[in-house]
Structures are given as structure tokens and as C-alpha cells.
Scaffold this motif. Structure first.
Motif, PDB file in Angstrom:
ATOM      1  N   ASP A  90      -2.879  11.030   5.280  1.00 45.79           N
ATOM      2  CA  ASP A  90      -4.154  10.880   4.966  1.00 45.79           C
ATOM      3  C   ASP A  90      -4.951   9.478   4.878  1.00 45.79           C
ATOM      4  O   ASP A  90      -6.179   9.203   4.924  1.00 45.79           O
ATOM      5  N   ILE A  91      -4.049   8.678   5.034  1.00 47.21           N
ATOM      6  CA  ILE A  91      -4.302   7.282   4.908  1.00 47.21           C
ATOM      7  C   ILE A  91      -4.748   6.785   6.189  1.00 47.21           C
ATOM      8  O   ILE A  91      -3.972   6.574   7.086  1.00 47.21           O
ATOM      9  N   PRO A  92      -6.100   6.380   6.150  1.00 47.86           N
ATOM     10  CA  PRO A  92      -6.726   5.839   7.370  1.00 47.86           C
ATOM     11  C   PRO A  92      -6.570   4.400   7.699  1.00 47.86           C
ATOM     12  O   PRO A  92      -7.308   3.605   7.487  1.00 47.86           O
ATOM     13  N   PHE A  93      -5.171   3.848   7.849  1.00 52.20           N
ATOM     14  CA  PHE A  93      -4.947   2.565   8.078  1.00 52.20           C
ATOM     15  C   PHE A  93      -5.839   1.992   9.265  1.00 52.20           C
ATOM     16  O   PHE A  93      -5.829   2.643  10.444  1.00 52.20           O
ATOM     17  N   MET A 118       6.123   7.984  -8.543  1.00 52.54           N
ATOM     18  CA  MET A 118       5.331   7.525  -7.196  1.00 52.54           C
ATOM     19  C   MET A 118       4.625   8.683  -6.755  1.00 52.54           C
ATOM     20  O   MET A 118       5.210   9.782  -6.549  1.00 52.54           O
ATOM     21  N   PRO A 119       3.565   8.222  -5.989  1.00 52.25           N
ATOM     22  CA  PRO A 119       2.951   9.043  -5.280  1.00 52.25           C
ATOM     23  C   PRO A 119       3.897   9.819  -4.078  1.00 52.25           C
ATOM     24  O   PRO A 119       4.788   9.263  -3.835  1.00 52.25           O
ATOM     25  N   ASP A 120       3.833  11.101  -3.743  1.00 57.35           N
ATOM     26  CA  ASP A 120       4.385  11.734  -2.650  1.00 57.35           C
ATOM     27  C   ASP A 120       3.749  11.117  -1.255  1.00 57.35           C
ATOM     28  O   ASP A 120       3.077  12.055  -0.587  1.00 57.35           O
ATOM     29  N   TYR A 121       4.533   9.959  -1.068  1.00 55.23           N
ATOM     30  CA  TYR A 121       3.837   9.274   0.037  1.00 55.23           C
ATOM     31  C   TYR A 121       4.190  10.164   1.451  1.00 55.23           C
ATOM     32  O   TYR A 121       3.183   9.705   2.438  1.00 55.23           O
ATOM     33  N   SER A 152       3.623   7.817 -14.304  1.00 55.84           N
ATOM     34  CA  SER A 152       3.602   6.645 -13.333  1.00 55.84           C
ATOM     35  C   SER A 152       4.656   6.721 -12.141  1.00 55.84           C
ATOM     36  O   SER A 152       5.044   6.085 -11.249  1.00 55.84           O
ATOM     37  N   PHE A 166       1.559  12.279   1.953  1.00 58.49           N
ATOM     38  CA  PHE A 166       0.055  11.659   1.399  1.00 58.49           C
ATOM     39  C   PHE A 166      -0.070  10.686   2.627  1.00 58.49           C
ATOM     40  O   PHE A 166      -1.666  10.398   2.955  1.00 58.49           O
ATOM     41  N   ASP A 167       0.736  10.008   2.996  1.00 54.94           N
ATOM     42  CA  ASP A 167       0.638   8.902   4.118  1.00 54.94           C
ATOM     43  C   ASP A 167      -0.386   9.414   5.332  1.00 54.94           C
ATOM     44  O   ASP A 167      -1.041   8.872   5.754  1.00 54.94           O
TER      45      ASP A 167
END
Lengths: 170, 170, 170, 170
Positions: free
Chosen positions: D167-170, D158-161, D156, D164-165
Motif C-alpha cells: 500500500d505504500i506509494p513510495f 511491528m506492523p505487518d509490513y 508497539s 502492508f508495504d
DNA sequence: TTTT
DNA sequence: TTTT
């Protein structure tokens, strides 16, 4: 305009009698019900199963009061989210008395569940699936600014678990 | 206008880093934080205390996003109430990916607690008691029709426990 | 042996498919379901009713896993209380991936509601009222020291509202 | 051994006075506190900010009663999770009276927060950080069968934000 | 990346 | 993949 603290009650149980709706001078509806929540457990000494029913006084206000008054019946299974409030009042002898209720207004929720209500007026009972839709409508004003997807693509669609599960190292 | 179901998340933990606020084309704020909730337990086998921290992605919208962006800091202890939402997105290779977040908008709540935040900008940090007041302000629209007492008498004022307790057979 | 933080999820929705139960090496059951929670709201611009379904991965452990595996069916309406947990795993290409689930174990609850499940094995479907009783049994260990009334008098019995209400100045 | 229904209360507020602890004949502790939750809102008519404090009677049992009695003080900010229970009793004149309390036992939780308690006995006040650890210990029995990770790898984490971030298409 |  |  501000708040400090959390006061939240979550109940899921059965309605003790047909709801009673009245109207305030300003036209707003107020609906009262009693709600039973039961739990049971095995007695450590006797090994006997014990059961206990707790009764709650729930008061709906506004739009939810109308919905509750229309759709809830004696026996209805319902989910309710509200807040605790203790009212002070005087009995006949003038003594102060206190009554604690669960207030369900716009900051709360009501969900009629699949329970088989023993309606006092079954003949006029609406198809039960109508209620949840109606019931929830009062939550609408709570999330006007919510990031609801209106795009064709559904951001929150379910992952394709069929192909996906193979990868999951349970 | 309707709803069927309950989707509620309640978290109380510490903020993992300073919040990041950005603005949508329509001017609405969106603030992201990560939130750690810890729990521990004694291992049945070893008798050792185990600890586990769970990290959550929390996204605030609207007024709460502004408040979160202003008052939360790395280390802040905060109470949050929101709903689960899983977003679909594509990584660099075009693969579908999913991220689950706790969305906190007008249907949710945020309460800054007494935590000693290690603010990135401590010099501008507001007195901490200011935050909770501000933070809660967004809940206001949720209870416009609530049965708030405006009468001189406060029905829900503190019972006079001193005299009152005498009657209570604890 | 200690805890700092709150991590709680409350869901009420419909099961997306028959549950899948497997057993750990130690004999403990683990049951997976997907759960849909729907809500709808009126679009501010268009005035159209929008609906959105959120899908959740729920994992039951221990006794609740057995109960869930036995009583839940595709379509079942269920109330679930658990905690958020994000698992890390590797996909085929060795990339890290994360999946967030709602873990329901002894610290949680499950309540089968009145939903008309479309069971894969309807012939063996237990009378639905049996399920909630069974389902709740796992909560028993949570309250062994609870102040359950064992006295003949039941302190929490339903107040006699009929006579009682006369005093209440609603 | 079974349960049908949900009866849950979540409060976050400030303790109204030093806790009162007593012991049952069987040696179990019982601790009573009053807890204030405040919220405020802007009056629609006057535009004035209104504030309201709701007082709650909270009763802790067992291990939590000991912890509450030891660590809570007048003014402590605390998070509490319990269930509603209405007790019937007789006043001096023999009349039936009812008192509603929030019962917090093994099925509940208590979390002491960062509040600056105005202890009646400040000299003996424990360092506040000690309390939450102690307080949570009672939850341990609730999750003995929980799927706690004992593997070296933390599922559990934490993701390596950072990477990682992107990639996030906010 | 938090907190105790 | 649910439900209304």
C-alpha cells in the motif's frame, strides 16, 4: 573521507557575554562565546534545592560564526549542536595546557531562541525573529539530496486528528 | 535557506532484515531498513524484568543509501542519526494513512558497529572494519569549512596523560 | 533491568494547540500535544527558498505531563527529549493502524523556552520564567547519585576568563 | 529541583586504556576512562584523506562506574551519553587549571558495543554479550513511571509490513 | 524481522 | 494546529 565514531554535544543555555568575532587569514570568521547551562536538584540530605551552572566555551566557524557574531548577545538563549575538541597550547612559562571547546561548524547547528538578550548594543539589536531564519541558513548545504517534497500534495501534513482521534484507543 | 526548530533522532540497534535499495528516476539511491531498539526494566509491582523492543522504519538517501545497502545486513548493529518524517499515503480503500520514518540523508549519519550480521550474502561480506570507514564518508561534505588542523602540530592529539595525570587531583 | 540500544528523539519547536491532559486510573497524568518543527532550504534547481513543517505527536507521562499541561500553550516554544514509540490500534472498520509518538517520561526532558505562547487562558498564564524551573524538576530523580559539588568551593564555577584569556593563544 | 538548560554529550568510540575505578568515602564507585572518537575527511586542497582522533575524558559515577570498571577494556567500543563538566584544580605551582570531562551518572547512559576489546586481562574478559545487559541496568530508575505495556497485547509490535508495504506509494 |  |  571516512569516520569512525560519534562526537556530539548538544547545549541549550544562555550566552555569558557579547560574542567575539575575528577573521582568519583566509577570510573565514571565527566567533567565540561562553554559554551557561544550569540545572538544579534537591539535595538528598538537606532537602535544599541546589543549583549549578556549567560554563562552556563555544567556537563557531564559517557562516555560523558570522551569524553568531551578529545575532547573539550577552544573555541570549541559544541552542547549539557541535563537537568536542581539546586544544593544546603553551602558557607563558611554556607549560602545556589544554582547553576543551565545543566546535560548531557546518556539521553543527545554532538556533537563537526566544530569550531576552541584554544586548551590549541594544540599539542595534535586530528584531529577534530575524535571527533564527538567518541562523539556520548554514544547514542548507547539509541536506541537498534530501527527499524534500516539491509536489503540490504535502506528504508530511498533519493527520486530520479531529476525526481521527475518535479511533485512537488511548 | 533557514530553519527554525530541531528534529533529531538517534537510534542504536539491530537491523531487522536485509536492506532494500531502489533507485529514483534521477539515479539517487534510497534504502529502507527496519531497526530494532530494545530496552528492559524491572517491573515495580512484580519485580520481574520486562523487555520491550521498538521497531523503527529507517530510510537512507543518497550516498548513505548506497553504503547502507551494501554494508548493512540482517542483524547488523548500527548507529543512526536522522530526522522524523511522517508520510501520508492512501490504502487500497482510498483512506489516508500515515507512516512515520527516520530519514537519514546528508544531514544525518550512519555508523556500522561491531555486530555480527547474518548476511544474506556472507560470501561477499566485506571485512566489517571496512564498513564504518565507508559509511562515514558521506559526512565529509558537512564540514568543508571546519577548522581541521593541517599544521604539523596536532592541537588535538592525545594529551600525554602519563606525565599529565600527575597534576590532576582526582 | 537491562537495555540494549538507544532510542532518542530531540525536538525543538512550537506547540500546535493547547495541551490535553487526562488521568489514568492510577492517578498518573498523561498530556498530549502536537509539536511543529520547521526547516527550510534553498532549492537547488529554482533557487527558491522552500519551507517544510513537520508535525509530531508528543505524549508526556507522570510529573512532566502535569507540568506540560499547566505551562504549555498553543504556540509555546519547547525543547523535548524522549523516545520513539509506535502504538497499534484498530480503526472503525477493525483494521490495524499504527501511530508513532514521542514519549516523554522520566527518562526524558522538557524545557519551556522563551516563546510567546498565545495561551487559551492568558489571564492565568504564569510568568514565563517560572515554567522552565518547574518543568525541569522531573529530572531530579535522574541524578541523585551525581557528583554534585557540596563543598564550599565550586569546582565548576565560571573560570575567570578575564585574566585567564590572556594565556589562551587563540 | 529545577533545571534550565540542556547539557548533553553523545560519544561513540574506543576506550584508550583499561578503566580505573576508585571508591569514594561513601562507598560509591568512580571510574575514569579515556575515549577516542575518530573522524576523517578529504582535504579540499590536497585531496588527501585526513584523519583526526579526538580524545575525551569520561567519568562514570555510581552503578555505571561499577559496570564500566568491570566490562570496559582497552579497545572496547562504547556508546556514552553524559554531560560536560569542567573541574578547577591547582597544579604543583599553585596555578589554577581546568579539566573538562564527560560525566556519566544516572542521568546518562553507557552501552558496550561489539568492539573487539584488546583486554589487558583477556583471560578474565567476560563474554561480551554479558556487558550490554548489565550496562543498561542503571537506566532502570530513570523510567519507573514510564507507560510500559503490561497488557498481553503488544501495542508497539511491528506492523505487518509484508502485506502492508503493497500500500505504500513510495 | 533484530539483538541479548 | 505552531512558528518566522
Amino acid at each position: 573521507m571516512a569516520s569512525r565514531g560519534v562526537n556530539k554535544v548538544i547545549l541549550l543555555g544562555n550566552v555569558g557575554g557579547d560574542p567575539e568575532t575575528r577573521y582568519l587569514p583566509n577570510g573565514n570568521a571565527v566567533t567565540n562565546i561562553t554559554l551557561a547551562t544550569s540545572d538544579s536538584w534537591k539535595d538528598k540530605q538537606t532537602g535544599q534545592v541546589q543549583e549549578r551552572t556549567e560554563w562552556h566555551r563555544v567556537v563557531f566557524f564559517g557562516k555560523l560564526a558570522e551569524i553568531a557574531g551578529e545575532y547573539l548577545k550577552k544573555g541570549s538563549q541559544v541552542y547549539v549542536e557541535g563537537r568536542l575538541q581539546t586544544r593544546k597550547w603553551q602558557d607563558q612559562s611554556g607549560q602545556d595546557r589544554y582547553t576543551t571547546e565545543i566546535v560548531v561548524d557546518m556539521g553543527g547547528t545554532m538556533q537563537l531562541l526566544g530569550g531576552r538578550a541584554t544586548g551590549a548594543h541594544p540599539e542595534e539589536s535586530a528584531p529577534r525573529q530575524a535571527a533564527p531564519r538567518a541562523a539556520a541558513s548554514v544547514r542548507e548545504p547539509q541536506a541537498p539530496s534530501a527527499p524534500r517534497p516539491t509536489q503540490p500534495a504535502q506528504p508530511s501534513a498533519m493527520p486530520d486528528y479531529d476525526s481521527f482521534d475518535d479511533d485512537i484507543p488511548f
